[in-house]
Design an enzyme around this catalytic site. Sequence first.
Site: not given
Ligand code: AGP
Length: 612
Positions: A2, A27, A74, A100-101, A485, A489, A492, A508
Amino acid sequence: MCGIVGYIGNREAYPIVLKGLKRLEYRGYDSAGIALINDQKVKVYKKQGKVADLEETLLGVNLHSHIAIGHTRWATHGEPSDANAHPHLSPSGKIAMIHNGIIENYLPIKKELLAKGYSFQSETDTEVLLCFIEDIQTCNQCNLEEALRIALRRIVGAYCLLLIDEENPETIIAARKGSPLVIGIGKNEHFLASDASPIIEYTKEVVYVKDYEIAIVKKDELVLKNLGNENQTPFIIQLDLDLAAIEKGGYDHFMLKEICDQPQTIHDCLRGRLDADTGQITLSGIQEYLEEIIRANRIIIIACGTSWHAGLVAEYIFEELCRIPVEVEYASEFRYRNPIIHLGDIIIAISQSGETADTIVAIEKAKEQGAIILGVVNVVGSTIARISHAGAYTHAGPEIGVASTKAFTGQLAVLMLMALKIGNAKKTIDQEKYQLLCKELSKVPDKVAEILLQEKRIKEIAIKYKSARDFLYLGRGYNFPIALEGALKLKEISYIHAEGYPAAEMKHGPIALVDEHLPIVFIATNDTFHSKIISNMQEIKARKGKIISIITDGDETASEISDDFIAMPWMNEIFAPIINVIPLQLLAYFIGTENGHDVDKPRNLAKSVTVE
Ligand code: AGP
């Protein structure tokens, strides 16, 4: 996480605190509030929503005061609402407090106070702590500072607290343990905040309050004491950061800050849930449905993007530890199909934001057919959290960077806890293995911290390969979802095409892509499939592919085949994904920044996809 702000001095306090809260909204931003003293009374103004919403409700209100505290929330305990917003008032109405905590042992304290006849207006741990403090003050006939000291010796958890008391209108009392508190020193005025961003425009002289310290702050005096009531010397430093740098904690981007926060955020996710010494796992959010989960014939995991990758990791872990068949579905596909759902099927919906439209609709569809919905969500009180029957929060704090990093490892930590708890309850894990895995999981925060020390080496690798036009990411078993994943990363953040693949699938078709221009990232840490992934690496080497590998410390076979490698501490293969993703997050970050991209706000992307 928070945002906390306080002011005491000769100026009007409200405008300073309000502006400070706006600086801290990154925050946390689900509710906001301010307390001040005027006409010798403590006044509290708070509401769900952003700081600007609070400001609007206060137009025309007499807010004259030279002392005020403010909070932007938060949510961790209690959903976002006007009642759960801070500041909270003590039973007498004379003391206001912001926090906050997380107070981990607030429930037994609440039970004691209820037995004494106290009642509560909110669901928060903060209100319980404030009532506890005032009860001590009443029973012991002591001042607020002493009552606070006594209370802090009893509670377990993390806190940064600010209190104002209409019987001492010239003083703010503050305390911290585990949550940050900075005090800015002005001329006949003091500024208090969670970080220096609300302070730096007024003064660059600050004191960082240490754990277990209590600050007694008047406009012209700052006294620091420890919990033993001994004076501590304030250590004053001169700030040299600019505002933008402070909000990012000194990091260049929120994404890097959030990657580096992961030892703490994973610790926060496990805290109060995993006792590695006893093997006790507490997941109160699913306890009510534990029997149904144990009896389930099938688990269907629904998610999107990175959250879907967390679901894939969970598939391997749940099937291994719980022996329950798992299907992982893209929410965007599931919602348009005519899925077959049986009564008693368990749906695990994974979402950082809790607002992803595809996932929400998919949940509603499964719910209509009698499935039990467990939400694994980061944002407390979000839509998915509210429409699920049960679930567990990831406690990763607000994730500002569009690319999900700390939320992803928070999801994995929650799913690993769930699998251990369910497998133990079903007796599909023998006790020795169960105890070992609990200890392994508890070591993850330290191992992540160890990996982060290789940031410089990973940056050098990123610079070496930043101009590649394509990447392949390959992994097997538990590491296959991490290959996906890692590729996401990179895509994007750097806009470079990357594909994740099961390593064994190369033969394959995709191996036709391999030549001396193609970097291939292997997740090749020591596990059941290690000899096989070494063979895959040799197949790539033979075709002149450039190999970047994530390997276990001391793996000379893999390091000799690789053009570059990042060595990881050993981790049981079942939980290896949660640490193996860390170097891939950093690799994507540095390739993106080295190519000059805005990694916090990548083109075409939104943090939460609330549309179809
Ligand atoms: C993750 O790096 C992306 N920004 C995106 O794939 C994200 O994971 C996806 O849109 C799902 O979002 P959510 O976890 O808020 O549901």
